[in-house]
Design a protein around this motif. Structure first.
Motif, mmCIF file in Angstrom:
data_model
loop_
_atom_site.group_PDB
_atom_site.id
_atom_site.type_symbol
_atom_site.label_atom_id
_atom_site.label_comp_id
_atom_site.label_asym_id
_atom_site.label_seq_id
_atom_site.Cartn_x
_atom_site.Cartn_y
_atom_site.Cartn_z
ATOM 1 N N TRP A 109 -6.517 -12.083 1.165
ATOM 2 C CA TRP A 109 -5.433 -12.491 2.051
ATOM 3 C C TRP A 109 -5.022 -11.331 2.946
ATOM 4 O O TRP A 109 -4.781 -11.499 4.132
ATOM 5 C CB TRP A 109 -4.232 -12.974 1.232
ATOM 6 C CG TRP A 109 -4.322 -14.403 0.815
ATOM 7 C CD1 TRP A 109 -5.384 -15.022 0.204
ATOM 8 C CD2 TRP A 109 -3.319 -15.393 0.969
ATOM 9 N NE1 TRP A 109 -5.078 -16.331 -0.034
ATOM 10 C CE2 TRP A 109 -3.823 -16.585 0.412
ATOM 11 C CE3 TRP A 109 -2.041 -15.378 1.502
ATOM 12 C CZ2 TRP A 109 -3.087 -17.762 0.400
ATOM 13 C CZ3 TRP A 109 -1.307 -16.550 1.477
ATOM 14 C CH2 TRP A 109 -1.838 -17.730 0.940
ATOM 15 N N LYS A 110 -4.906 -10.141 2.362
ATOM 16 C CA LYS A 110 -4.516 -8.965 3.145
ATOM 17 C C LYS A 110 -5.527 -8.720 4.269
ATOM 18 O O LYS A 110 -5.148 -8.425 5.394
ATOM 19 C CB LYS A 110 -4.390 -7.732 2.252
ATOM 20 C CG LYS A 110 -3.170 -7.789 1.343
ATOM 21 C CD LYS A 110 -3.115 -6.579 0.446
ATOM 22 C CE LYS A 110 -1.992 -6.673 -0.528
ATOM 23 N NZ LYS A 110 -0.756 -6.114 -0.027
ATOM 24 N N TYR A 111 -6.789 -8.852 3.967
ATOM 25 C CA TYR A 111 -7.815 -8.664 4.989
ATOM 26 C C TYR A 111 -7.673 -9.723 6.082
ATOM 27 O O TYR A 111 -7.678 -9.415 7.270
ATOM 28 C CB TYR A 111 -9.212 -8.713 4.372
ATOM 29 C CG TYR A 111 -10.299 -8.546 5.397
ATOM 30 C CD1 TYR A 111 -10.642 -7.289 5.869
ATOM 31 C CD2 TYR A 111 -10.950 -9.658 5.926
ATOM 32 C CE1 TYR A 111 -11.616 -7.125 6.835
ATOM 33 C CE2 TYR A 111 -11.926 -9.510 6.892
ATOM 34 C CZ TYR A 111 -12.257 -8.240 7.343
ATOM 35 O OH TYR A 111 -13.219 -8.099 8.300
ATOM 36 N N CYS A 112 -7.537 -10.962 5.676
ATOM 37 C CA CYS A 112 -7.413 -12.063 6.628
ATOM 38 C C CYS A 112 -6.203 -11.876 7.546
ATOM 39 O O CYS A 112 -6.272 -12.185 8.733
ATOM 40 C CB CYS A 112 -7.304 -13.383 5.878
ATOM 41 S SG CYS A 112 -7.152 -14.815 6.936
ATOM 42 N N LEU A 113 -5.118 -11.349 6.995
ATOM 43 C CA LEU A 113 -3.879 -11.189 7.755
ATOM 44 C C LEU A 113 -3.769 -9.838 8.447
ATOM 45 O O LEU A 113 -2.782 -9.565 9.117
ATOM 46 C CB LEU A 113 -2.677 -11.387 6.817
ATOM 47 C CG LEU A 113 -2.570 -12.784 6.206
ATOM 48 C CD1 LEU A 113 -1.532 -12.802 5.103
ATOM 49 C CD2 LEU A 113 -2.269 -13.813 7.271
ATOM 50 N N GLY A 114 -4.784 -8.989 8.277
ATOM 51 C CA GLY A 114 -4.759 -7.676 8.909
ATOM 52 C C GLY A 114 -3.714 -6.750 8.312
ATOM 53 O O GLY A 114 -3.147 -5.919 9.014
ATOM 54 N N MET A 115 -3.453 -6.897 7.014
ATOM 55 C CA MET A 115 -2.432 -6.097 6.340
ATOM 56 C C MET A 115 -3.052 -4.849 5.716
ATOM 57 O O MET A 115 -4.229 -4.847 5.363
ATOM 58 C CB MET A 115 -1.766 -6.926 5.229
ATOM 59 C CG MET A 115 -1.023 -8.138 5.713
ATOM 60 S SD MET A 115 -0.490 -9.236 4.368
ATOM 61 C CE MET A 115 0.642 -8.191 3.468
ATOM 62 N N GLU A 116 -2.245 -3.819 5.556
ATOM 63 C CA GLU A 116 -2.657 -2.640 4.804
ATOM 64 C C GLU A 116 -2.651 -3.005 3.318
ATOM 65 O O GLU A 116 -1.892 -3.884 2.884
ATOM 66 C CB GLU A 116 -1.691 -1.477 5.059
ATOM 67 C CG GLU A 116 -1.648 -1.019 6.498
ATOM 68 C CD GLU A 116 -2.960 -0.391 6.950
ATOM 69 O OE1 GLU A 116 -3.648 0.228 6.119
ATOM 70 O OE2 GLU A 116 -3.278 -0.517 8.145
ATOM 71 N N LEU A 117 -3.472 -2.333 2.530
ATOM 72 C CA LEU A 117 -3.547 -2.639 1.101
ATOM 73 C C LEU A 117 -2.226 -2.434 0.372
ATOM 74 O O LEU A 117 -1.922 -3.145 -0.585
ATOM 75 C CB LEU A 117 -4.648 -1.824 0.427
ATOM 76 C CG LEU A 117 -6.069 -2.232 0.785
ATOM 77 C CD1 LEU A 117 -7.070 -1.309 0.104
ATOM 78 C CD2 LEU A 117 -6.336 -3.679 0.407
ATOM 79 N N ASP A 118 -1.423 -1.471 0.811
ATOM 80 C CA ASP A 118 -0.154 -1.217 0.143
ATOM 81 C C ASP A 118 1.014 -2.020 0.725
ATOM 82 O O ASP A 118 2.140 -1.912 0.272
ATOM 83 C CB ASP A 118 0.172 0.280 0.156
ATOM 84 C CG ASP A 118 0.307 0.838 1.572
ATOM 85 O OD1 ASP A 118 -0.055 0.140 2.537
ATOM 86 O OD2 ASP A 118 0.760 1.984 1.691
ATOM 87 N N GLU A 119 0.730 -2.841 1.710
ATOM 88 C CA GLU A 119 1.773 -3.677 2.325
ATOM 89 C C GLU A 119 2.088 -4.844 1.404
ATOM 90 O O GLU A 119 1.193 -5.491 0.863
ATOM 91 C CB GLU A 119 1.277 -4.180 3.684
ATOM 92 C CG GLU A 119 2.347 -4.768 4.544
ATOM 93 C CD GLU A 119 1.828 -5.135 5.927
ATOM 94 O OE1 GLU A 119 2.492 -5.934 6.587
ATOM 95 O OE2 GLU A 119 0.763 -4.641 6.336
ATOM 96 N N SER A 120 3.368 -5.133 1.229
ATOM 97 C CA SER A 120 3.767 -6.175 0.273
ATOM 98 C C SER A 120 3.965 -7.547 0.896
ATOM 99 O O SER A 120 4.161 -8.527 0.191
ATOM 100 C CB SER A 120 5.052 -5.762 -0.435
ATOM 101 O OG SER A 120 6.098 -5.616 0.498
ATOM 102 N N GLY A 121 3.929 -7.647 2.209
ATOM 103 C CA GLY A 121 4.136 -8.944 2.854
ATOM 104 C C GLY A 121 5.591 -9.130 3.211
ATOM 105 O O GLY A 121 6.269 -8.186 3.595
ATOM 106 N N PHE A 122 6.106 -10.350 3.062
ATOM 107 C CA PHE A 122 7.494 -10.637 3.400
ATOM 108 C C PHE A 122 8.068 -11.620 2.405
ATOM 109 O O PHE A 122 7.350 -12.205 1.590
ATOM 110 C CB PHE A 122 7.628 -11.153 4.836
ATOM 111 C CG PHE A 122 6.671 -12.263 5.188
ATOM 112 C CD1 PHE A 122 6.902 -13.568 4.811
ATOM 113 C CD2 PHE A 122 5.529 -11.983 5.913
ATOM 114 C CE1 PHE A 122 6.022 -14.585 5.145
ATOM 115 C CE2 PHE A 122 4.640 -12.995 6.256
ATOM 116 C CZ PHE A 122 4.894 -14.296 5.864
#
Length: 112
Positions: A60-73
């Motif tokens: 999901w993080k890859y798909c959303l372009g997130m950093e690995l340590d990012e927690s989302g919202f």
């Protein structure tokens, strides 16, 4: 990987600019919210389950372009996004935008 490859330019923040207040507060990327809503629908998840997926699933993080340590919202952002989507003819406009973008931007290369 397939979802990011195929859909990475489907939503851009400018498509949603009028949906959000312009008071200077930093918020969640509207394009990311839209993509999360697609993933949520595809996996038939609740808002809380979706927030957990963003926090812990590498795909999901890859798909959303997130950093690995990012927690989302927070999960509440999803219902707020859907509330905005339900106003006026926004859902229809978003669907039209999605169809137009997919038709006019065919996939020509595959990820390596």
């Amino acid at each position: 990987m397939w979802m990011r490859y195929r859909l990475q330019e489907l939503f851009i923040d400018e498509d949603f600019a009028e949906w959000f207040p312009a008071d200077g507060r930093r918020g969640v990327s509207p394009a990311r919210l839209a993509m999360v809503a697609v993933l949520q629908y595809a996996e038939n998840l609740t808002n809380r389950q979706t927030a957990r997926m963003m926090a812990c699933r590498i795909d999901w993080k890859y798909c959303l372009g997130m950093e690995l340590d990012e927690s989302g919202f927070d999960f509440s952002a999803l219902s707020e996004f859907r509330d905005r989507l339900a106003r006026d003819d926004r859902a229809d406009r978003l669907l039209t935008l999605m169809v137009d973008r997919r038709v006019t931007t065919p996939v020509t290369a595959k990820p390596t």
